[in-house]
Every structure is written in structure tokens, then in C-alpha cells.
Motif scaffolding. Sequence first.
Motif, mmCIF file in Angstrom:
data_model
loop_
_atom_site.group_PDB
_atom_site.id
_atom_site.type_symbol
_atom_site.label_atom_id
_atom_site.label_comp_id
_atom_site.label_asym_id
_atom_site.label_seq_id
_atom_site.Cartn_x
_atom_site.Cartn_y
_atom_site.Cartn_z
ATOM 1 N N VAL A 103 -16.182 4.285 7.433
ATOM 2 C CA VAL A 103 -14.955 4.150 8.399
ATOM 3 C C VAL A 103 -14.798 2.445 8.314
ATOM 4 O O VAL A 103 -13.610 2.274 8.219
ATOM 5 N N LEU A 104 -15.686 1.599 8.270
ATOM 6 C CA LEU A 104 -15.353 0.330 8.463
ATOM 7 C C LEU A 104 -14.704 -0.138 6.879
ATOM 8 O O LEU A 104 -14.002 -0.853 6.974
ATOM 9 N N THR A 105 -15.436 0.361 5.937
ATOM 10 C CA THR A 105 -14.933 0.091 4.807
ATOM 11 C C THR A 105 -13.348 0.611 4.454
ATOM 12 O O THR A 105 -12.430 -0.558 3.926
ATOM 13 N N VAL A 106 -13.009 1.660 5.139
ATOM 14 C CA VAL A 106 -11.642 2.059 5.022
ATOM 15 C C VAL A 106 -10.737 1.040 5.923
ATOM 16 O O VAL A 106 -9.633 0.615 5.430
ATOM 17 N N PHE A 107 -11.199 0.567 6.973
ATOM 18 C CA PHE A 107 -10.428 -0.044 7.807
ATOM 19 C C PHE A 107 -10.141 -1.465 7.201
ATOM 20 O O PHE A 107 -9.050 -2.288 7.226
ATOM 21 N N LEU A 108 -11.188 -2.091 6.507
ATOM 22 C CA LEU A 108 -11.240 -3.535 6.056
ATOM 23 C C LEU A 108 -10.361 -3.690 4.841
ATOM 24 O O LEU A 108 -9.819 -4.494 4.567
ATOM 25 N N TRP A 109 -10.486 -2.596 3.832
ATOM 26 C CA TRP A 109 -9.620 -2.472 2.574
ATOM 27 C C TRP A 109 -8.533 -1.832 2.533
ATOM 28 O O TRP A 109 -7.762 -1.968 1.737
ATOM 29 N N HIS A 110 -7.815 -1.295 3.695
ATOM 30 C CA HIS A 110 -6.567 -0.729 3.556
ATOM 31 C C HIS A 110 -5.274 -1.624 3.376
ATOM 32 O O HIS A 110 -4.329 -1.161 2.608
ATOM 33 N N LEU A 111 -5.374 -2.942 3.665
ATOM 34 C CA LEU A 111 -4.102 -3.691 3.616
ATOM 35 C C LEU A 111 -4.375 -4.378 2.005
ATOM 36 O O LEU A 111 -3.552 -4.637 1.366
ATOM 37 N N THR A 112 -5.866 -4.645 1.515
ATOM 38 C CA THR A 112 -5.840 -4.976 0.161
ATOM 39 C C THR A 112 -5.126 -3.855 -0.725
ATOM 40 O O THR A 112 -4.830 -3.995 -1.791
ATOM 41 N N ALA A 113 -5.393 -2.535 -0.229
ATOM 42 C CA ALA A 113 -4.758 -1.593 -1.235
ATOM 43 C C ALA A 113 -3.450 -1.540 -1.282
ATOM 44 O O ALA A 113 -2.617 -1.385 -2.016
ATOM 45 N N ALA A 114 -2.690 -1.983 -0.145
ATOM 46 C CA ALA A 114 -1.342 -2.397 -0.235
ATOM 47 C C ALA A 114 -1.150 -3.485 -1.080
ATOM 48 O O ALA A 114 0.133 -3.501 -1.904
ATOM 49 N N ILE A 115 -1.588 -4.542 -0.850
ATOM 50 C CA ILE A 115 -1.505 -5.615 -1.629
ATOM 51 C C ILE A 115 -1.430 -5.350 -3.304
ATOM 52 O O ILE A 115 -0.576 -5.582 -4.124
ATOM 53 N N LEU A 116 -2.475 -4.482 -3.649
ATOM 54 C CA LEU A 116 -2.818 -4.065 -5.061
ATOM 55 C C LEU A 116 -1.525 -3.143 -5.469
ATOM 56 O O LEU A 116 -1.089 -3.398 -6.455
ATOM 57 N N LEU A 117 -0.989 -2.063 -4.792
ATOM 58 C CA LEU A 117 -0.016 -1.351 -5.215
ATOM 59 C C LEU A 117 1.155 -2.162 -5.198
ATOM 60 O O LEU A 117 1.913 -1.811 -5.922
#
Length: 485
Positions: free
Chosen positions: A327-341
Motif C-alpha cells: 500500500v505504501l509503494t502504491v502511494f509513493l510511486w503514483h505520481l512517478t507513474a504520471a510523470i513517466l506516462l
Amino acid sequence: MRRLRQLAARTPAGRERYVDLLRALAIVMVVLGHWAVAAISEDPTGRPTARSALPDLPWAYPLTWVAQVMPVFFLVGGYANAASLASRRAAGGDAVSWLLDRGARLLRPTTALLLVIAAGAAVASLAGVEATLVRTVGWFATIPLWFLAAYLVVVPLAPAMYALHRRFGLLVPLALAALVAAGDLGRALGPAELALPNYVFGWLAVHQLGFAWRDARAEPATEPPGRHNAPALRGVRTRRLPLSRRAGGAALLGGLTATVLLTAGPYPVSMLNVPGERLDNAAPPSLALLTLTTAQLGLILLLRDPAERWLRRSRPWQAVIAVNAVVLTVFLWHLTAAILLVGALDAAGLLPTPPVGSAAWLAWRVPWVLMLTVVLAALVAAFGPVEARTGPRGRSRHGGRADGSAAPPGRPRGDGRADGHRWRATARGALAAAGFAAMVYALVVNAETPRSAPEPLGVPASALVAYLAGAGVLRLLRSGWGSRG
């Protein structure tokens, strides 16, 4: 799937599964909320940039009363921290060893994020990317860390706050709410900095309610000391949160009424940050956010029984276990996912930038979120194991107890040995406090550093050094260093 079935089958009958569901739902809603309100456009140089769409969507402000779920996370955090602290103490452990174990689950995935950002930023800087652009990307990727900074203050205070809860019960969150109101008054009449203590008082107030929820489950017949107190005082000093549907309905109605009245007056309607508003209800927490928390708590209580029945089924419970493992990994990386996309779509010349609020922008929300889900799933597959592997310690490599104590209770010691044990315990506590303080300092410095600052590592070098030093001290203490003579 086999592992999930085994974990589900081993779940204790008395576990409050609803708490785990709420934690997972809170983080998923934060992720979806951030993605949904993202407004992507281009700056004068043609580079993609992002901002919140909320300033252009005033009709959506009331929806933030549902989307603002950080109070839910602190509520279930209080429940989980009370349960684990009580269990650790019943086994003969101390507060410092408990704190080191609780911190490890937070710090390992956070450290992974910061190291990856710093490494990627260093490569980009060496390749000639300007430092201000590197910082902009790093700033967006580390936005989730503002929450962790607040939680890393609340967790070390949990043992002392739980002791206050055991003595004064619900009087503690009421007193903290009064301090939040005083901070709001201070920022209304003077500089905004007068409300900075609300970052601690506000989230501690919500965390205390989690203590009361846990005690209602664990000690249904226990009352606080002071049987000669007036009935009204006994009511607010109880350690038990009322869990009935009647209590839930009263909290929901009372909290909503108070929130409507407050937001019709000096507080903004939105419970999320809206640039340009006269104040931010969540940063730091305001009295309006606490009344909304009361309403959310009421709704949680109303839904508790049907949710618990649903979670007795194997498949829903396995899904909750799976989400909570990362759950913490999901939270921490969700904006990095947006940057990559965004970067990938821009490089391919396929990045849509429709005006916020237009039919095209609203229609783009569905494929946007679906594609982000795929990117985030890949990131979680890569970095989720870092979090999932974090668990309770066994015996230390030095032969000590898992809770960090140097010897079983009752072992005779000479005065000199006892004095040495007390000194080591004090030193470990001071070092643990210093480690947490260094990491909070690092996260605050990163949050306060402008996104346009020239930072070739993506985050300020001083913040990165302070964080790694603090995390290193805690890791050393958790390994058993300093716990034995």
C-alpha cells in the motif's frame, strides 16, 4: 494466489478486517483523486507541465469531502499502532524497539523512492539536462512525502500519546481539537505560521480516535479511573469509541452539520489544496477538517457491520491483503507513474492537452486513469517487494530478544549491569529520536524547496544526506546494535 490464500486462512478470528480495508481504500482514493484532477498543459517552451484542475472546477469542491481521506489513514494508523504497541508491551518489549519496527515498514519503500529519484536525476544532470528541470521532475515525484513527514512525527509520539489516552480517554482529542481551533484563529488574525503546530495537533487528534476504536474492541468493559467523576466527565474520559449504529449516525449528522456551518463562514469548502484560497483545510489541518473527520468516522461506523460480513469471504479478504502488502509503494510511486506516462506520450507526440473542464478533458479522464494504472502496476511489481519483505524481527544476530531487550524478565543483575542496561536503553531512545528527527527535517526541507530550484539530484543534497543518515541510524539500531553490553 496460493500465498494469499494461506495468509487469508491464517487470519485470526478476532482481527478487525475493516481497518485493513479502510487503509487500502484510503490510499486507492488518494491515488485516483490525484490522477483525476491532474491538468496537463504545455509551458511557453513546449514542455509538458502539470497542475491541479481544482481552481477551475468550483463545482467539484464538495466532492473533496469524500476525496479527502488522509484522516481515515491516520484513524486506522492509530488503531494499528495501539494494537501493536499493546502486543509488544505484553510480550515484555519496550517503546523504542516497537518504534524501530513500525518505522521500518515506512522507511524501506521511502528510501527506495528517494534513491531511485536521486540516481535518475544524477544521470540526467550528467547528460546535460538543466538542474531546474531535474528539480521540477523530482519535486512532482516527491509530493507524496509531505504525508510521510507528518506521520513520522505522529508515530514516535504514539507511546506517550497512548499513555495519555489510557489516562484521559476522549478528552485528549477534544483538547487537541481546541488547540487546532486556536491555531486557526492565529492564522486568521496574524501570520500563517501561527497554525504550523496544527500539523501535529490535528493529525494527533485523529490518531487518538484510532486508539479509542481499538480499546472499544479489546476492552469492552473497561472504564477509566475516577469512578467518582461526574457522569458527563466520565463520558468524555472513556477510552472506548462508541461503535453502535446510533453513535455512527450521530457522528455523521453532527460532523456534517458542523462542517457546513464552518465552510459557510471562515473556512473554504474544498478539503484539498486549491491555489489562491484564503487557507488550506488540510495543510495544516483545520477545525473544519476535524469536523469532516467526525462525519467520516460516523459513516465508517454505519458501514462497519456489513463490511465485516463481506470481508469474511475469502476473495475480498485476499484482495485487501494483497493491496495492504504494497500500500505504501502504491502511494509513493503514483505520481512517478504520471510523470513517466506524460513523458512517454509527449515523446511520441500523443499527449492530449484539452482545456480543463471541457468535454474532451472529462472524456480523457477514463483512458488517462487506465493507462496510469498499468504504469503504476509495473512500478509496484518492481518496487513492491521492498515493502512486502519488511516484517517483524526475529531474534537479533547478537542473540537478543526480538523486542530488543537484553535479557528475559527476572534475570538477576548486579547494580553495575543494571545501570549499564539503563544507560544503553536511554542512548538507544535518544538515537532513535535523532534518527526520526533527521528524516522529518529532510522531508520538510524537500517540501519547502521550490520546484524551480537548481537541484541536480532532484532533491536538495542536504535533505538527501539528512534522510539517509537518519534512516541509517534507525537501521543500525534495529539490527541490535547498542542493545547488549
